[in-house]
Enzyme design. Structure first.
Site, mmCIF file in Angstrom:
data_model
loop_
_atom_site.group_PDB
_atom_site.id
_atom_site.type_symbol
_atom_site.label_atom_id
_atom_site.label_comp_id
_atom_site.label_asym_id
_atom_site.label_seq_id
_atom_site.Cartn_x
_atom_site.Cartn_y
_atom_site.Cartn_z
ATOM 1 N N GLN A 1 46.550 53.987 23.339
ATOM 2 C CA GLN A 1 47.107 55.334 23.251
ATOM 3 C C GLN A 1 48.096 55.429 22.095
ATOM 4 O O GLN A 1 48.147 56.437 21.383
ATOM 5 C CB GLN A 1 47.794 55.712 24.560
ATOM 6 C CG GLN A 1 48.371 57.121 24.572
ATOM 7 C CD GLN A 1 47.307 58.180 24.492
ATOM 8 O OE1 GLN A 1 46.423 58.250 25.339
ATOM 9 N NE2 GLN A 1 47.375 59.035 23.473
ATOM 10 N N HIS B 1 50.357 50.553 26.996
ATOM 11 C CA HIS B 1 49.174 51.366 26.708
ATOM 12 C C HIS B 1 48.956 51.392 25.191
ATOM 13 O O HIS B 1 49.083 52.432 24.546
ATOM 14 C CB HIS B 1 49.376 52.783 27.252
ATOM 15 C CG HIS B 1 48.113 53.567 27.432
ATOM 16 N ND1 HIS B 1 46.890 53.119 26.984
ATOM 17 C CD2 HIS B 1 47.884 54.795 27.982
ATOM 18 C CE1 HIS B 1 45.964 54.024 27.280
ATOM 19 N NE2 HIS B 1 46.543 55.041 27.875
ATOM 20 N N CYS C 1 50.256 62.224 26.190
ATOM 21 C CA CYS C 1 48.971 61.521 26.202
ATOM 22 C C CYS C 1 47.962 62.140 27.161
ATOM 23 O O CYS C 1 46.775 61.815 27.088
ATOM 24 C CB CYS C 1 49.180 60.045 26.509
ATOM 25 S SG CYS C 1 49.748 59.693 28.186
ATOM 26 N N ARG D 1 40.798 48.539 31.633
ATOM 27 C CA ARG D 1 41.834 49.465 32.096
ATOM 28 C C ARG D 1 42.215 49.021 33.499
ATOM 29 O O ARG D 1 41.413 49.152 34.434
ATOM 30 C CB ARG D 1 41.305 50.905 32.090
ATOM 31 C CG ARG D 1 42.295 51.971 32.541
ATOM 32 C CD ARG D 1 41.619 53.341 32.458
ATOM 33 N NE ARG D 1 42.425 54.420 32.972
ATOM 34 C CZ ARG D 1 43.221 55.194 32.237
ATOM 35 N NH1 ARG D 1 43.330 54.979 30.941
ATOM 36 N NH2 ARG D 1 43.898 56.173 32.783
ATOM 37 N N ASP E 1 55.566 61.987 29.216
ATOM 38 C CA ASP E 1 54.379 61.541 29.936
ATOM 39 C C ASP E 1 54.541 61.988 31.377
ATOM 40 O O ASP E 1 55.649 62.342 31.816
ATOM 41 C CB ASP E 1 54.254 60.018 29.836
ATOM 42 C CG ASP E 1 52.961 59.488 30.443
ATOM 43 O OD1 ASP E 1 51.987 60.259 30.520
ATOM 44 O OD2 ASP E 1 52.920 58.306 30.837
ATOM 45 N N ARG F 1 42.104 59.339 20.008
ATOM 46 C CA ARG F 1 41.768 58.130 20.764
ATOM 47 C C ARG F 1 40.449 57.556 20.246
ATOM 48 O O ARG F 1 40.293 56.339 20.110
ATOM 49 C CB ARG F 1 41.654 58.442 22.267
ATOM 50 C CG ARG F 1 42.968 58.684 22.982
ATOM 51 C CD ARG F 1 43.793 57.416 23.121
ATOM 52 N NE ARG F 1 43.136 56.393 23.918
ATOM 53 C CZ ARG F 1 43.151 56.321 25.245
ATOM 54 N NH1 ARG F 1 43.814 57.234 25.943
ATOM 55 N NH2 ARG F 1 42.534 55.349 25.881
#
Length: 307
Positions: free
Chosen positions: A131, A128, A264, A101, A224, A292
């Protein structure tokens, strides 16, 4: 050849569907597969703080019979004295896969070039993909088949989430709409890549500046956070620029009656989405957060099978 997941279109439509099928199977029987039994170790590296990513990968690796090795770059040589490729060459002799990450997509690409074990993008400034596997799994659970659905993303069209929705959505054969101010439009190269993939799958990408037009008839409404990690100094400008793109109950009323809402997380209620929406009956964000775990387990199983 070692397979990696660095961006959403690293997977073909058939491969994406295979991983989602596997995720559904693992959700029904959580301990069905143990490819990391031994236990083998997976390195999970964090440049950024995390809740969902850290928990879901740590739990998922354990579920698969493995041992998660959580590494903070603040306490390692990566990004300091050592390059991503050198770090990868050290890790590959001791771990089964590397999850990172981070900020720059280029670092992930360098790491993947320098190793013989799978590298997974757990978030970068550009994409991402983990996700999106969870999000597509959630949409599929609630709406059935993905192909032909219309999904509208509201807010920062140049964000990693918007880019991943564009690529992963068209790979699934969805019609992806992104609504944002022109200055926040998605990167042209990402849209071009998505258009090429859409020609194969029957999906599409359409950019809008009018959020009302973009919401009309959508099956899935997505947003988001407007202020991502690393962009805190832009908060005042972003709140001004993106204010018209907040998801409200009025927004949801423009979509299909059975439309679902996705975010998310973490969310800033009252900014990119009203509390009445994210906490309302059309919201599936808690299913999404759980997924996830299942999607990433399926991804790891799939990548290890390609070795």
């Amino acid at each position: 050849m070692t397979r990696h997941l660095l961006r959403d279109d690293d997977l073909t439509a058939a491969e994406q569907d295979e991983i989602l099928d596997l995720a559904l199977a693992l959700k029904k029987d959580r301990w069905k597969l143990k490819p990391l039994e031994g236990p083998q170790t997976v390195a999970v590296i964090f440049d950024k703080s995390s809740t969902r990513t850290r928990v879901s990968f740590a739990v998922g690796i354990a579920d698969l019979g493995g041992s998660p090795l959580i590494i903070s770059t603040a306490n390692s040589q990566l990004g300091g004295k050592e390059t991503p490729s050198d770090t990868a060459r050290v890790l590959e002799r001791q771990v089964a896969a590397i999850v990172w990450r981070t900020y720059a997509q280029a670092g992930l690409e360098e790491m993947a070039r320098g190793t013989t074990v799978p590298v997974v993008n757990a978030l970068s400034d550009d994409f991402h993909p983990c996700q999106l596997l969870a999000d597509l799994l959630t949409i599929r659970e609630h709406k059935g088949a993905l192909k032909g659905l219309t999904l509208t993303f509201f807010g920062d069209g140049r964000s990693n989430m918007a880019h991943s929705y564009i690529l992963a959505g068209v790979t699934a054969g969805m019609h992806v709409r992104v609504t944002s101010p022109e200055s926040y439009s998605p990167r042209e190269d990402v849209v071009a890549d998505a258009d090429r993939r859409a020609a194969e799958t029957g999906g599409s990408v359409t950019l809008y500046t009018d959020p009302i037009e973009a919401a009309a008839g959508a099956d899935v409404i997505v947003t988001d956070t407007w202020v991502s990690m690393g962009k805190e100094e832009e908060k005042i400008a972003r709140l001004r620029d993106l204010g018209a793109y907040k998801v409200t109950q009025e927004t949801m009323a423009l979509a299909q009656p059975d439309a679902i809402f996705i975010h998310c997380l973490p969310a800033d209620r009252g900014y990119e989405v009203d509390a009445e929406v994210i906490d309302g009956p059309q919201s599936v964000v808690w299913d999404e957060a759980e997924n996830r775990l299942h999607a990433q387990k399926a991804l790891l199983v799939w990548l290890l099978r390609q070795q």
